[in-house]
Design an enzyme around this catalytic site. Sequence first.
Site, PDB file in Angstrom:
ATOM      1  N   ASP A  23       0.806  -1.223   0.000  1.00 26.53           N
ATOM      2  CA  ASP A  23       0.000   0.000   0.000  1.00 26.53           C
ATOM      3  C   ASP A  23       0.841   1.276   0.000  1.00 26.53           C
ATOM      4  O   ASP A  23       0.423   2.303   0.552  1.00 26.53           O
ATOM      5  CB  ASP A  23      -0.977   0.015   1.198  1.00 26.53           C
ATOM      6  CG  ASP A  23      -1.766  -1.278   1.283  1.00 26.53           C
ATOM      7  OD1 ASP A  23      -2.249  -1.718   0.229  1.00 26.53           O
ATOM      8  OD2 ASP A  23      -1.854  -1.864   2.375  1.00 26.53           O
ATOM      9  N   LYS A  26       2.298   1.932  -5.265  1.00 29.25           N
ATOM     10  CA  LYS A  26       2.903   1.380  -6.488  1.00 29.25           C
ATOM     11  C   LYS A  26       2.088   1.765  -7.713  1.00 29.25           C
ATOM     12  O   LYS A  26       2.625   2.029  -8.771  1.00 29.25           O
ATOM     13  CB  LYS A  26       2.936  -0.158  -6.436  1.00 29.25           C
ATOM     14  CG  LYS A  26       3.970  -0.738  -5.519  1.00 29.25           C
ATOM     15  CD  LYS A  26       3.925  -2.256  -5.547  1.00 29.25           C
ATOM     16  CE  LYS A  26       2.681  -2.849  -4.937  1.00 29.25           C
ATOM     17  NZ  LYS A  26       2.486  -2.747  -3.511  1.00 29.25           N
ATOM     18  N   LYS A  28       0.506   4.345  -8.649  1.00 26.62           N
ATOM     19  CA  LYS A  28       0.822   5.628  -9.294  1.00 26.62           C
ATOM     20  C   LYS A  28       2.027   5.469 -10.221  1.00 26.62           C
ATOM     21  O   LYS A  28       2.065   6.018 -11.316  1.00 26.62           O
ATOM     22  CB  LYS A  28       1.112   6.689  -8.226  1.00 26.62           C
ATOM     23  CG  LYS A  28       1.748   7.929  -8.813  1.00 26.62           C
ATOM     24  CD  LYS A  28       1.905   9.063  -7.846  1.00 26.62           C
ATOM     25  CE  LYS A  28       2.845  10.105  -8.463  1.00 26.62           C
ATOM     26  NZ  LYS A  28       2.981  11.310  -7.665  1.00 26.62           N
ATOM     27  N   ASN A  48      -6.260 -10.160  -3.743  1.00 29.16           N
ATOM     28  CA  ASN A  48      -5.990  -9.566  -2.421  1.00 29.16           C
ATOM     29  C   ASN A  48      -5.444  -8.151  -2.568  1.00 29.16           C
ATOM     30  O   ASN A  48      -5.577  -7.332  -1.667  1.00 29.16           O
ATOM     31  CB  ASN A  48      -5.020 -10.440  -1.606  1.00 29.16           C
ATOM     32  CG  ASN A  48      -3.777 -10.850  -2.367  1.00 29.16           C
ATOM     33  OD1 ASN A  48      -3.676 -10.647  -3.570  1.00 29.16           O
ATOM     34  ND2 ASN A  48      -2.834 -11.452  -1.668  1.00 29.16           N
ATOM     35  N   ALA A  49      -4.806  -7.862  -3.709  1.00 29.92           N
ATOM     36  CA  ALA A  49      -4.290  -6.513  -3.958  1.00 29.92           C
ATOM     37  C   ALA A  49      -5.437  -5.650  -4.464  1.00 29.92           C
ATOM     38  O   ALA A  49      -6.461  -6.162  -4.900  1.00 29.92           O
ATOM     39  CB  ALA A  49      -3.192  -6.575  -5.000  1.00 29.92           C
ATOM     40  N   GLY A  50      -5.256  -4.347  -4.374  1.00 33.04           N
ATOM     41  CA  GLY A  50      -6.297  -3.471  -4.924  1.00 33.04           C
ATOM     42  C   GLY A  50      -5.643  -2.189  -5.375  1.00 33.04           C
ATOM     43  O   GLY A  50      -4.789  -1.660  -4.684  1.00 33.04           O
ATOM     44  N   HIS A  51      -5.986  -1.719  -6.552  1.00 37.37           N
ATOM     45  CA  HIS A  51      -5.445  -0.432  -6.979  1.00 37.37           C
ATOM     46  C   HIS A  51      -6.557   0.400  -7.588  1.00 37.37           C
ATOM     47  O   HIS A  51      -7.473  -0.113  -8.211  1.00 37.37           O
ATOM     48  CB  HIS A  51      -4.267  -0.600  -7.938  1.00 37.37           C
ATOM     49  CG  HIS A  51      -4.511  -1.625  -8.995  1.00 37.37           C
ATOM     50  ND1 HIS A  51      -4.049  -2.912  -8.880  1.00 37.37           N
ATOM     51  CD2 HIS A  51      -5.190  -1.559 -10.145  1.00 37.37           C
ATOM     52  CE1 HIS A  51      -4.447  -3.591  -9.932  1.00 37.37           C
ATOM     53  NE2 HIS A  51      -5.133  -2.802 -10.716  1.00 37.37           N
ATOM     54  N   GLN A 255       1.561  -6.229  -3.192  1.00 37.73           N
ATOM     55  CA  GLN A 255       1.915  -6.249  -1.756  1.00 37.73           C
ATOM     56  C   GLN A 255       3.321  -5.653  -1.527  1.00 37.73           C
ATOM     57  O   GLN A 255       3.651  -4.672  -2.155  1.00 37.73           O
ATOM     58  CB  GLN A 255       1.803  -7.660  -1.188  1.00 37.73           C
ATOM     59  CG  GLN A 255       0.379  -8.140  -0.996  1.00 37.73           C
ATOM     60  CD  GLN A 255      -0.202  -8.829  -2.208  1.00 37.73           C
ATOM     61  OE1 GLN A 255       0.488  -9.528  -2.892  1.00 37.73           O
ATOM     62  NE2 GLN A 255      -1.482  -8.644  -2.451  1.00 37.73           N
ATOM     63  N   ARG A 367     -10.550  -1.996   5.578  1.00 39.12           N
ATOM     64  CA  ARG A 367     -10.080  -2.007   6.971  1.00 39.12           C
ATOM     65  C   ARG A 367      -9.142  -0.823   7.231  1.00 39.12           C
ATOM     66  O   ARG A 367      -8.382  -0.431   6.346  1.00 39.12           O
ATOM     67  CB  ARG A 367      -9.279  -3.288   7.251  1.00 39.12           C
ATOM     68  CG  ARG A 367     -10.115  -4.530   7.277  1.00 39.12           C
ATOM     69  CD  ARG A 367      -9.259  -5.748   7.615  1.00 39.12           C
ATOM     70  NE  ARG A 367      -8.405  -6.167   6.518  1.00 39.12           N
ATOM     71  CZ  ARG A 367      -7.613  -7.238   6.564  1.00 39.12           C
ATOM     72  NH1 ARG A 367      -7.542  -7.977   7.655  1.00 39.12           N
ATOM     73  NH2 ARG A 367      -6.879  -7.576   5.525  1.00 39.12           N
ATOM     74  N   LEU A 395       4.617  11.953   0.436  1.00 43.12           N
ATOM     75  CA  LEU A 395       5.303  12.922   1.307  1.00 43.12           C
ATOM     76  C   LEU A 395       4.372  14.031   1.784  1.00 43.12           C
ATOM     77  O   LEU A 395       4.516  14.533   2.897  1.00 43.12           O
ATOM     78  CB  LEU A 395       6.493  13.526   0.564  1.00 43.12           C
ATOM     79  CG  LEU A 395       7.656  12.544   0.371  1.00 43.12           C
ATOM     80  CD1 LEU A 395       8.563  12.984  -0.752  1.00 43.12           C
ATOM     81  CD2 LEU A 395       8.449  12.412   1.663  1.00 43.12           C
ATOM     82  N   VAL A 490       4.859  13.903  -4.341  1.00 40.07           N
ATOM     83  CA  VAL A 490       4.264  14.910  -3.448  1.00 40.07           C
ATOM     84  C   VAL A 490       2.740  14.962  -3.562  1.00 40.07           C
ATOM     85  O   VAL A 490       2.105  15.906  -3.089  1.00 40.07           O
ATOM     86  CB  VAL A 490       4.889  16.308  -3.689  1.00 40.07           C
ATOM     87  CG1 VAL A 490       6.355  16.312  -3.299  1.00 40.07           C
ATOM     88  CG2 VAL A 490       4.718  16.753  -5.144  1.00 40.07           C
ATOM     89  N   GLY A 491       2.156  13.951  -4.194  1.00 37.34           N
ATOM     90  CA  GLY A 491       0.696  13.906  -4.316  1.00 37.34           C
ATOM     91  C   GLY A 491       0.306  12.748  -5.206  1.00 37.34           C
ATOM     92  O   GLY A 491       1.165  12.122  -5.827  1.00 37.34           O
TER      93      GLY A 491
HETATM   94  P1  IMP Z   1      -3.892 -12.786   2.096  1.00 36.90           P
HETATM   95  O1  IMP Z   1      -2.945 -12.319   1.047  1.00 36.90           O
HETATM   96  O2  IMP Z   1      -5.310 -12.399   1.829  1.00 36.90           O
HETATM   97  O3  IMP Z   1      -3.724 -14.234   2.399  1.00 36.90           O
HETATM   98  O4  IMP Z   1      -3.534 -12.026   3.464  1.00 36.90           O
HETATM   99  C1  IMP Z   1      -2.341 -12.284   4.198  1.00 36.90           C
HETATM  100  C2  IMP Z   1      -1.803 -11.009   4.827  1.00 36.90           C
HETATM  101  O5  IMP Z   1      -1.346 -10.131   3.818  1.00 36.90           O
HETATM  102  C3  IMP Z   1      -2.839 -10.228   5.619  1.00 36.90           C
HETATM  103  O6  IMP Z   1      -2.202  -9.611   6.719  1.00 36.90           O
HETATM  104  C4  IMP Z   1      -3.300  -9.155   4.646  1.00 36.90           C
HETATM  105  O7  IMP Z   1      -3.790  -8.008   5.294  1.00 36.90           O
HETATM  106  C5  IMP Z   1      -1.993  -8.873   3.924  1.00 36.90           C
HETATM  107  N1  IMP Z   1      -2.222  -8.362   2.565  1.00 36.90           N
HETATM  108  C6  IMP Z   1      -2.566  -9.061   1.470  1.00 36.90           C
HETATM  109  N2  IMP Z   1      -2.666  -8.257   0.399  1.00 36.90           N
HETATM  110  C7  IMP Z   1      -2.370  -7.022   0.825  1.00 36.90           C
HETATM  111  C8  IMP Z   1      -2.261  -5.749   0.165  1.00 36.90           C
HETATM  112  O8  IMP Z   1      -2.464  -5.595  -1.038  1.00 36.90           O
HETATM  113  N3  IMP Z   1      -1.912  -4.701   0.972  1.00 36.90           N
HETATM  114  C9  IMP Z   1      -1.652  -4.839   2.296  1.00 36.90           C
HETATM  115  N4  IMP Z   1      -1.728  -6.003   2.940  1.00 36.90           N
HETATM  116  C10 IMP Z   1      -2.077  -7.086   2.209  1.00 36.90           C
END
Ligand code: IMP
Length: 500
Positions: A23, A26, A28, A48-51, A255, A367, A395, A490-491
Amino acid sequence: MSLASKLAGKASTVAVVCNQWGDTGKGKFVDLLGEWAEVIARGTGGANAGHTVRVGEKKYIFHLVPSGILYDAKGTWNIIGGGTAFDPRAMVEELGILDREGLSYTHLLIAQNARLVLPQHILLDRVQESAAKQGKIGTTGRGIGPVYADYYARMGLCVNDLLNKDSFRKKLERNLREKLRLLRSYDPAVIREILHHPHLEQGRFWEAREFLNSEAIIEAYTAYGRRLEGMIRETDVFVREAHAKKQRILLEGAQGNLLSVDIGTYPFVTSSDCSLRGLAQGVGLRERDVDLCLGIVRGFYMTRVGEGPFPTELGGAQSAVWCATAGITKVTEAAQFPHASLDDQDSFSQGIGLRMAGDEYGATTGRPRRTGWLDLPLLRYCLAYSGPEVIFTKLDVLDTAKEICICTEYVYKGPEYRLGATLFQKGMKIRTAVADPEILAYCVPVYRCFPGWHTSISGVRDYAALPRALKDLTSFVEKEVGVRVRVLSVGPDRGQTIVL
Ligand code: IMP
């Protein structure tokens, strides 16, 4: 010369990775370098990632579609590599958004060998987390752990299986037989409830006796296969050929190093190797094929989502518990702590102030992210994996901070603990962190505090015009850990970037 060309320099393969727990912004830089790239590839992680991708005035959070998708129309290839955990349901949903917005994705390719996320993986991920009293990881609930576990246990399915109904059925049934044994040890009422989650198509796969209805899965997933088949390819070969032709390749990390299953703070990690090594391997390249690795660091703070030690966390255990409490969102937090600020005397409230200033709420889960000051021992540890070229992001978040503290080393305060040949004892100083939570949990940070810059920097475009206090902090970190800062961000906008 564009910012992207200036940043890439002579490199033809560039990777963007994160030196923290993710988080760091990346997206940007993938967007910025996307202008330069001919091929953009993801190699690890999954939904699990989000952008955030901005389409005109609207913002969308994508999980699987690569950040460079807006460059599709100019012929840039976007690739979801073989090292990723691929959830076809999530993908089809995201393609629906692109369709509705009239955005093209004719150069989007999906690796035939990407690990296939199926309903049983999402179910197991959630059921295991909800049943865990101790040993909770705080996962995103996207099935990531179980899908990689199946892969290494040699019982996983891959994207290619969506294209062949008979072998899909055979592999799925074998996999489900195994899962049924595991699922029997959990509360059926919880299983039933989880299987009615929207990510599990509101109960479409639920069945009372065996929990998961294989026919329903076959029907849904072969339909996904038909929807995606034109995009499924041997992408490793594609990327290797592009590399051999010296095309401009951008590798998009997911991640961060500290969440890597191989080098992160295990077991509080995700289940893929999201370091440079895993990223290169996940798209079919070797680490040495990467000419430039840019490692992102937030200036001068960090965050963590989920469980696990975080030595510089503002508010310590109180913050960790608060952030893990179900139902806390950006809105409820703002209502409960309207006066929290970056300068609060109470470190718990200060952590909330930092979260609000940086808008640090999970893109995938919503969260609250745990917040803390920049930790140089952990940064020194990460640099061994991602090299010395660093980008400082966000920053401007600290514009109003009176004081900014940086952790320069730790004092170990735990019981005697042996790690290989080293015996950790009370009072020991640690300059470079080790990724073992048994040690990190007892590391007390030693801070050096600096005055803030007390002015808005988001309009600054030249290094010379930046406040002295910020320049001093940057040089301090450069000297302390031996990095070369390449960019100061810076933004959130592309233009708010100072390439050094
Ligand atoms: P999982 O990847 O869903 O199995 O989660 C395992 C751990 O990695 C947990 O603590 C999640 O909060 C963390 N995690 C997974 N993907 C991200 C992400 O994109 N950003 C921040 N934490 C992540």
